[in-house]
Design a protein around this motif. Structure first.
Motif, mmCIF file in Angstrom:
data_model
loop_
_atom_site.group_PDB
_atom_site.id
_atom_site.type_symbol
_atom_site.label_atom_id
_atom_site.label_comp_id
_atom_site.label_asym_id
_atom_site.label_seq_id
_atom_site.Cartn_x
_atom_site.Cartn_y
_atom_site.Cartn_z
ATOM 1 N N THR A 109 -4.289 -0.685 -2.835
ATOM 2 C CA THR A 109 -4.452 -0.308 -4.244
ATOM 3 C C THR A 109 -3.585 -1.174 -5.147
ATOM 4 O OG1 THR A 109 -4.835 1.978 -3.513
ATOM 5 C CG2 THR A 109 -4.403 1.622 -5.849
ATOM 6 N N THR A 110 -2.368 -1.437 -4.702
ATOM 7 C CA THR A 110 -1.471 -2.273 -5.512
ATOM 8 C C THR A 110 -2.018 -3.687 -5.645
ATOM 9 O OG1 THR A 110 0.391 -0.981 -4.671
ATOM 10 C CG2 THR A 110 0.910 -3.043 -5.766
ATOM 11 N N LEU A 111 -2.594 -4.222 -4.583
ATOM 12 C CA LEU A 111 -3.173 -5.572 -4.644
ATOM 13 C C LEU A 111 -4.360 -5.609 -5.605
ATOM 14 C CD1 LEU A 111 -3.395 -8.490 -3.629
ATOM 15 C CD2 LEU A 111 -4.761 -7.627 -1.712
ATOM 16 N N LEU A 112 -5.233 -4.608 -5.539
ATOM 17 C CA LEU A 112 -6.404 -4.593 -6.407
ATOM 18 C C LEU A 112 -6.019 -4.489 -7.881
ATOM 19 C CD1 LEU A 112 -8.791 -2.266 -4.358
ATOM 20 C CD2 LEU A 112 -8.852 -4.760 -4.536
ATOM 21 N N LEU A 113 -4.934 -3.803 -8.177
ATOM 22 C CA LEU A 113 -4.490 -3.675 -9.565
ATOM 23 C C LEU A 113 -3.647 -4.866 -10.023
ATOM 24 C CD1 LEU A 113 -3.482 0.118 -9.645
ATOM 25 C CD2 LEU A 113 -5.582 -0.920 -10.534
ATOM 26 N N SER A 114 -2.894 -5.436 -9.105
ATOM 27 C CA SER A 114 -1.945 -6.488 -9.487
ATOM 28 C C SER A 114 -2.585 -7.859 -9.579
ATOM 29 C CB SER A 114 -0.788 -6.535 -8.473
ATOM 30 O OG SER A 114 -0.123 -5.301 -8.406
ATOM 31 N N TYR A 115 -3.632 -8.121 -8.804
ATOM 32 C CA TYR A 115 -4.229 -9.462 -8.801
ATOM 33 C C TYR A 115 -4.783 -9.829 -10.183
ATOM 34 C CZ TYR A 115 -6.349 -13.608 -6.752
ATOM 35 O OH TYR A 115 -6.671 -14.907 -6.450
ATOM 36 N N VAL A 138 2.288 3.446 -5.968
ATOM 37 C CA VAL A 138 1.661 2.229 -6.498
ATOM 38 C C VAL A 138 2.345 1.810 -7.795
ATOM 39 C CG1 VAL A 138 -0.436 1.343 -7.563
ATOM 40 C CG2 VAL A 138 -0.562 2.512 -5.374
ATOM 41 N N GLN A 139 2.596 2.757 -8.676
ATOM 42 C CA GLN A 139 3.243 2.421 -9.947
ATOM 43 C C GLN A 139 4.647 1.870 -9.721
ATOM 44 O OE1 GLN A 139 5.877 4.244 -11.757
ATOM 45 N NE2 GLN A 139 5.747 2.760 -13.452
ATOM 46 N N LEU A 140 5.358 2.411 -8.739
ATOM 47 C CA LEU A 140 6.719 1.967 -8.486
ATOM 48 C C LEU A 140 6.774 0.596 -7.811
ATOM 49 C CD1 LEU A 140 8.232 5.334 -7.187
ATOM 50 C CD2 LEU A 140 8.567 4.305 -9.431
ATOM 51 N N LEU A 141 5.760 0.272 -7.022
ATOM 52 C CA LEU A 141 5.786 -0.963 -6.235
ATOM 53 C C LEU A 141 4.983 -2.107 -6.843
ATOM 54 C CD1 LEU A 141 5.457 0.555 -2.635
ATOM 55 C CD2 LEU A 141 7.488 -0.449 -3.677
ATOM 56 N N LEU A 173 -3.567 -17.214 -1.733
ATOM 57 C CA LEU A 173 -3.290 -16.367 -0.569
ATOM 58 C C LEU A 173 -1.810 -16.302 -0.187
ATOM 59 C CD1 LEU A 173 -6.297 -17.034 1.828
ATOM 60 C CD2 LEU A 173 -5.854 -15.055 0.363
ATOM 61 N N PRO A 174 -1.003 -17.354 -0.346
ATOM 62 C CA PRO A 174 0.434 -17.184 -0.053
ATOM 63 C C PRO A 174 1.090 -16.104 -0.905
ATOM 64 C CG PRO A 174 -0.125 -19.509 -0.135
ATOM 65 C CD PRO A 174 -1.341 -18.782 -0.584
ATOM 66 N N GLY A 175 0.723 -16.021 -2.179
ATOM 67 C CA GLY A 175 1.256 -14.948 -3.016
ATOM 68 C C GLY A 175 0.750 -13.587 -2.593
ATOM 69 N N VAL A 176 -0.522 -13.530 -2.182
ATOM 70 C CA VAL A 176 -1.087 -12.265 -1.695
ATOM 71 C C VAL A 176 -0.345 -11.800 -0.449
ATOM 72 C CG1 VAL A 176 -3.151 -11.182 -0.737
ATOM 73 C CG2 VAL A 176 -3.349 -12.709 -2.700
ATOM 74 N N ALA A 177 -0.100 -12.710 0.478
ATOM 75 C CA ALA A 177 0.596 -12.349 1.717
ATOM 76 C C ALA A 177 2.018 -11.885 1.442
ATOM 77 C CB ALA A 177 0.602 -13.541 2.674
ATOM 78 N N ALA A 178 2.735 -12.612 0.578
ATOM 79 C CA ALA A 178 4.114 -12.232 0.274
ATOM 80 C C ALA A 178 4.174 -10.868 -0.407
ATOM 81 C CB ALA A 178 4.771 -13.298 -0.603
ATOM 82 N N GLY A 179 3.301 -10.649 -1.388
ATOM 83 C CA GLY A 179 3.294 -9.369 -2.086
ATOM 84 C C GLY A 179 2.913 -8.217 -1.184
ATOM 85 N N VAL A 237 5.332 -4.984 -0.354
ATOM 86 C CA VAL A 237 4.909 -3.636 -0.734
ATOM 87 C C VAL A 237 4.758 -2.759 0.498
ATOM 88 C CG1 VAL A 237 3.013 -2.306 -1.742
ATOM 89 C CG2 VAL A 237 3.840 -4.363 -2.884
ATOM 90 N N PHE A 238 4.148 -3.272 1.542
ATOM 91 C CA PHE A 238 3.903 -2.459 2.736
ATOM 92 C C PHE A 238 5.212 -2.041 3.397
ATOM 93 C CE2 PHE A 238 3.026 -2.039 7.313
ATOM 94 C CZ PHE A 238 2.092 -1.014 7.266
ATOM 95 N N VAL A 239 6.125 -2.991 3.579
ATOM 96 C CA VAL A 239 7.403 -2.662 4.215
ATOM 97 C C VAL A 239 8.198 -1.690 3.347
ATOM 98 C CG1 VAL A 239 9.598 -3.627 4.992
ATOM 99 C CG2 VAL A 239 7.473 -4.814 5.508
ATOM 100 N N SER A 240 8.186 -1.875 2.048
ATOM 101 C CA SER A 240 8.916 -0.962 1.158
ATOM 102 C C SER A 240 8.323 0.436 1.182
ATOM 103 C CB SER A 240 8.916 -1.511 -0.273
ATOM 104 O OG SER A 240 9.527 -2.784 -0.341
ATOM 105 N N SER A 241 7.012 0.547 1.274
ATOM 106 C CA SER A 241 6.368 1.859 1.250
ATOM 107 C C SER A 241 6.682 2.683 2.484
ATOM 108 C CB SER A 241 4.853 1.695 1.111
ATOM 109 O OG SER A 241 4.300 1.062 2.260
ATOM 110 N N LEU A 242 7.002 2.033 3.599
ATOM 111 C CA LEU A 242 7.278 2.769 4.828
ATOM 112 C C LEU A 242 8.559 3.587 4.736
ATOM 113 C CD1 LEU A 242 6.349 0.112 7.545
ATOM 114 C CD2 LEU A 242 4.951 1.985 6.680
ATOM 115 N N GLY A 243 9.485 3.182 3.893
ATOM 116 C CA GLY A 243 10.761 3.885 3.799
ATOM 117 C C GLY A 243 10.911 4.763 2.574
ATOM 118 N N PHE A 244 9.842 5.018 1.837
ATOM 119 C CA PHE A 244 9.937 5.846 0.644
ATOM 120 C C PHE A 244 10.257 7.293 1.024
ATOM 121 C CE2 PHE A 244 9.099 2.665 -2.199
ATOM 122 C CZ PHE A 244 8.812 3.123 -3.472
ATOM 123 N N TYR A 245 11.177 7.889 0.273
ATOM 124 C CA TYR A 245 11.524 9.293 0.523
ATOM 125 C C TYR A 245 11.376 10.163 -0.724
ATOM 126 C CZ TYR A 245 14.300 13.475 1.227
ATOM 127 O OH TYR A 245 14.717 14.782 1.275
#
Length: 307
Positions: free
Chosen positions: A103-109, A181-184, A227-233, A237-245
């Motif tokens: 969702t973040t990729l679809l909104l951010s691109y 999504v809004q936070l990331l 695609l390099p920017g897509v991969a980095a983003g 986002v994915f790694v950060s979302s795993l630790g959200f509390y």
């Protein structure tokens, strides 16, 4: 320093100037003396101390509890993988991370693309909107979403006016995804913009000049270059979302809890440090495995593109 020259006349003394060949020769001799200059490496010492104190030591403590509390062995990991609730929570955590990343990729691109085509003033406004979340407390933003996602909130009423609502969003996984999504989004927009800003638009114009349609030229030329920017983003986002509390705890419910919430329950509520450490080690191991797989995939993709 002086050097003596012998010739047909009396000995002569030649004084070396700072920029003379003699000074350069002495510098070369010192450089080739076999003793490396370790002073630049000392500049890394403060960062290394902070890394060990605030990352390596806490991580090692968690791993130690996972293998030793309450007794040495793999009992905590056996408990984790033999409990269906833990596996459901782990699956839900990674599924939520994928939903948030997509969702973040679809909104951010398109947002990042708009930043590249806007004028200086428009680009400044768009950049300000991206950076604005960094200037607001995480708790304030999450509580704001708690109000907006209420059954009587603005979003539910707005959806009701167009015939979709009322929609129950608070205490659901959908509400958690919206808040995350809004936070990331800044972590996706900024890498995308940094890559898109360096793409030569004349390549797309050249493709259109060769007969490609605008949409086809954008998909086949512009998107692969970004695609390099897509991969980095996506990785950030994915790694950060795993630790959200905080966000899942306030916007979600116990039925859709993530692994970070379960770790907190095990450690703070039940005082099961071994169980919480095992869950943290499993999450870290799976995350590192996914990062390694993503790096390998990107490397192979890059070689195929270059070839």
């Amino acid at each position: 320093m002086a050097e003596r020259l012998s010739g047909g006349g009396p000995p002569m003394t030649v004084l070396d100037e700072p920029g003379s060949a003699g000074a350069a020769a002495r510098t070369v001799r010192r450089a080739g003396s076999g003793r490396p200059d370790r002073r630049p490496a000392l500049l890394l010492l403060p960062a290394l101390i902070l890394l060990v104190a605030f990352f390596v030591y806490p991580l090692g403590t968690i791993a130690w509890h996972a293998f030793t509390d309450p007794s040495p062995g793999l009992k905590n990991f056996i408990w984790f993988f033999t409990t269906s609730t833990n596996l459901d929570i782990l699956t839900r955590t990674f599924t939520t991370g994928l939903w948030v990343t997509t969702t973040t990729l679809l909104l951010s691109y398109p947002y990042a693309y708009a930043m590249t085509v806007a004028g200086p003033r428009g680009r400044g406004v768009l950049t300000l909107l991206v950076l604005l979340p960094f200037w607001t407390s995480l708790m304030v933003r999450t509580f704001a979403w708690t109000i907006l996602l209420q059954d009587t909130g603005v979003i539910s009423r707005l959806l009701g006016t167009i015939g979709i609502g009322p929609v129950h969003l608070i205490r659901t996984q959908t509400g958690v995804v919206i808040g995350m999504v809004q936070l990331l989004m800044p972590f996706m927009v900024l890498p995308l913009y940094s890559v898109m800003n360096g793409i030569d638009r004349r390549l797309v114009l050249a493709a259109r000049g060769l007969g490609a349609r605008p949409a086809s030229a954008f998909v086949r030329v512009y998107i692969p270059l970004s695609l390099p920017g897509v991969a980095a983003g996506c990785l950030m986002v994915f790694v950060s979302s795993l630790g959200f509390y905080i966000t899942p705890a306030l916007l979600g419910s116990p039925e859709n809890a993530l692994i970070s919430q379960q770790i907190y329950v095990q450690v703070d509520g039940l005082l099961q440090w071994g169980h919480g450490g095992a869950m943290g080690v499993v999450l870290l191991g799976l995350t590192l495995a996914l990062l390694a797989l993503a790096a390998l995939t990107l490397r192979r993709t890059g070689k195929q593109v270059l070839s």
